[in-house]
Design a protein around this motif. Sequence first.
Motif, short mmCIF file in Angstrom:
data_model
loop_
_atom_site.label_atom_id
_atom_site.label_comp_id
_atom_site.label_asym_id
_atom_site.label_seq_id
_atom_site.Cartn_x
_atom_site.Cartn_y
_atom_site.Cartn_z
N LYS A 22 0.81 -1.22 0.00
CA LYS A 22 0.00 0.00 0.00
C LYS A 22 0.85 1.29 0.00
O LYS A 22 0.51 2.25 -0.67
CB LYS A 22 -0.88 -0.07 1.24
N SER B 29 -0.64 10.93 9.23
CA SER B 29 -1.30 10.52 10.47
C SER B 29 -0.43 10.76 11.69
O SER B 29 0.78 10.92 11.58
CB SER B 29 -1.60 9.01 10.41
N ARG C 167 3.49 4.79 17.55
CA ARG C 167 4.54 3.81 17.20
C ARG C 167 5.88 4.52 17.07
O ARG C 167 5.94 5.68 16.67
CB ARG C 167 4.15 3.12 15.87
N ARG D 102 10.46 4.04 12.28
CA ARG D 102 11.42 3.08 11.72
C ARG D 102 12.61 3.86 11.19
O ARG D 102 12.52 5.09 10.99
CB ARG D 102 10.76 2.28 10.59
N TYR E 216 4.84 10.15 9.38
CA TYR E 216 3.86 10.25 10.47
C TYR E 216 4.24 11.44 11.33
O TYR E 216 5.37 11.92 11.28
CB TYR E 216 3.94 9.01 11.38
N GLU F 204 -10.64 10.48 12.75
CA GLU F 204 -10.79 9.06 13.08
C GLU F 204 -9.52 8.62 13.77
O GLU F 204 -8.46 9.21 13.55
CB GLU F 204 -11.05 8.22 11.81
N ALA G 234 -7.62 4.85 15.77
CA ALA G 234 -7.76 3.42 16.07
C ALA G 234 -6.54 2.90 16.81
O ALA G 234 -5.45 3.47 16.69
CB ALA G 234 -7.92 2.64 14.77
N ILE H 165 -4.07 -0.13 16.89
CA ILE H 165 -3.65 -1.24 16.03
C ILE H 165 -2.45 -1.90 16.71
O ILE H 165 -1.44 -1.23 16.94
CB ILE H 165 -3.30 -0.75 14.62
N TYR I 265 -3.18 5.14 16.17
CA TYR I 265 -3.01 5.83 14.90
C TYR I 265 -4.23 6.72 14.69
O TYR I 265 -5.34 6.30 15.00
CB TYR I 265 -2.96 4.83 13.73
N GLY I 266 -4.03 7.90 14.16
CA GLY I 266 -5.18 8.76 13.93
C GLY I 266 -4.94 9.82 12.88
O GLY I 266 -3.80 10.26 12.66
N THR I 267 -6.03 10.23 12.23
CA THR I 267 -5.98 11.30 11.24
C THR I 267 -6.49 12.57 11.90
O THR I 267 -7.64 12.60 12.35
CB THR I 267 -6.92 10.98 10.06
N ASP J 167 -4.12 6.36 4.03
CA ASP J 167 -3.54 5.03 4.22
C ASP J 167 -3.90 4.65 5.65
O ASP J 167 -3.14 4.91 6.59
CB ASP J 167 -2.02 5.14 4.01
N ILE J 168 -5.11 4.10 5.82
CA ILE J 168 -5.60 3.80 7.17
C ILE J 168 -6.19 2.40 7.21
O ILE J 168 -6.45 1.80 6.17
CB ILE J 168 -6.68 4.82 7.64
N ASP J 169 -6.41 1.88 8.41
CA ASP J 169 -6.93 0.52 8.51
C ASP J 169 -8.46 0.51 8.43
O ASP J 169 -9.09 1.56 8.30
CB ASP J 169 -6.42 -0.16 9.80
N GLY K 270 -10.51 2.78 10.81
CA GLY K 270 -10.57 4.18 10.39
C GLY K 270 -11.53 4.34 9.23
O GLY K 270 -12.32 5.30 9.19
N ARG L 64 1.52 -9.45 12.93
CA ARG L 64 0.88 -8.93 11.71
C ARG L 64 0.26 -10.09 10.92
O ARG L 64 -0.85 -9.97 10.41
CB ARG L 64 1.91 -8.21 10.84
P1 5GP Z 1 2.43 0.88 10.07
O1 5GP Z 1 2.74 0.79 11.55
O2 5GP Z 1 2.89 -0.35 9.32
O3 5GP Z 1 2.95 2.16 9.46
O4 5GP Z 1 0.87 0.95 9.93
C1 5GP Z 1 0.05 -0.02 10.52
C2 5GP Z 1 -1.38 0.17 10.08
O5 5GP Z 1 -1.87 1.42 10.54
C3 5GP Z 1 -1.56 0.20 8.56
O6 5GP Z 1 -2.61 -0.67 8.23
C4 5GP Z 1 -1.96 1.64 8.27
O7 5GP Z 1 -2.83 1.73 7.18
C5 5GP Z 1 -2.68 2.00 9.55
N1 5GP Z 1 -2.75 3.44 9.77
C6 5GP Z 1 -1.82 4.38 9.54
N2 5GP Z 1 -2.25 5.60 9.86
C7 5GP Z 1 -3.51 5.45 10.32
C8 5GP Z 1 -4.52 6.35 10.80
O8 5GP Z 1 -4.35 7.57 10.88
N3 5GP Z 1 -5.71 5.80 11.16
C9 5GP Z 1 -5.96 4.46 11.11
N4 5GP Z 1 -7.16 4.03 11.47
N5 5GP Z 1 -5.05 3.59 10.65
C10 5GP Z 1 -3.84 4.07 10.27
#
Ligand code: 5GP
Length: 193
Positions: A20, A39, A43, A46, A55, A74, A76, A78, A83-85, A103-105, A108, A151
């Motif tokens: 993605k 977002s 976390r 990296r 981020y 939104e 969530a 995870i 994670y949030g927008t 790019d959200i789950d 969201g 994961r």
């Molecule tokens: P990663 O830690 O690999 O960057 O992201 C883990 C998951 O968090 C991914 O599925 C990504 O799409 C989701 N994600 C990233 N930013 C947000 C956000 O702002 N809101 C939500 N709901 N999911 C998010």
Amino acid sequence: MINSEKPLMLVLSSPSGAGKTTLTKKIQQSDNSFKASVSHTTRKARANEVDGVDYHFVSKERFQKLIEEKAFYEHAKIFDNYYGTSKLSIKKIIDNKQNVLFDIDWQGAEQLTRHKELNLLKIYILPPSAEELEKRLLTRNQDDKEAIKRRLSSYSKDILHSKNYDYVLVNDKVENCFKEIKKIISNHLKKKN
Ligand code: 5GP
């Protein structure tokens, strides 16, 4: 914005490792009317990630404060992180007359779906198989073994939510998947106009 009064809110969701991030970059590079929202997350960054670009990296306390202030569109939990927008990040993109790329789950995406007024288009990206996903997670070398295991174990539950999306695509070859996304966007915009 492309021929549309309301900005398009394009949501891409997928199990982590389905490609993605690459697709998000390709969409923005090929069409500058799209801007990915940055977002907030609790976390840890990296090695290749930049604060404010990939981020906004914040503490759990700061994230909690932002929830209380209703700063998120939104959000969530995870795995162990939040994670949030933020509403502000979306406002900036819309004020700039651009379309928003999320790019959200699935959590969201579900929250955004409740806003009926949005011009929302939701695409779920699948890896070709669970085996291929494992291979990709191992080769990209971004997460430790424990994180990869988690994961993968959430993969089968996660993909059940794909039924709530407008389209489900398999990212076998990234170029083909990208072309499909472009087609979907173009058809969606034609329907809206
Ligand atoms: P990663 O830690 O690999 O960057 O992201 C883990 C998951 O968090 C991914 O599925 C990504 O799409 C989701 N994600 C990233 N930013 C947000 C956000 O702002 N809101 C939500 N709901 N999911 C998010």
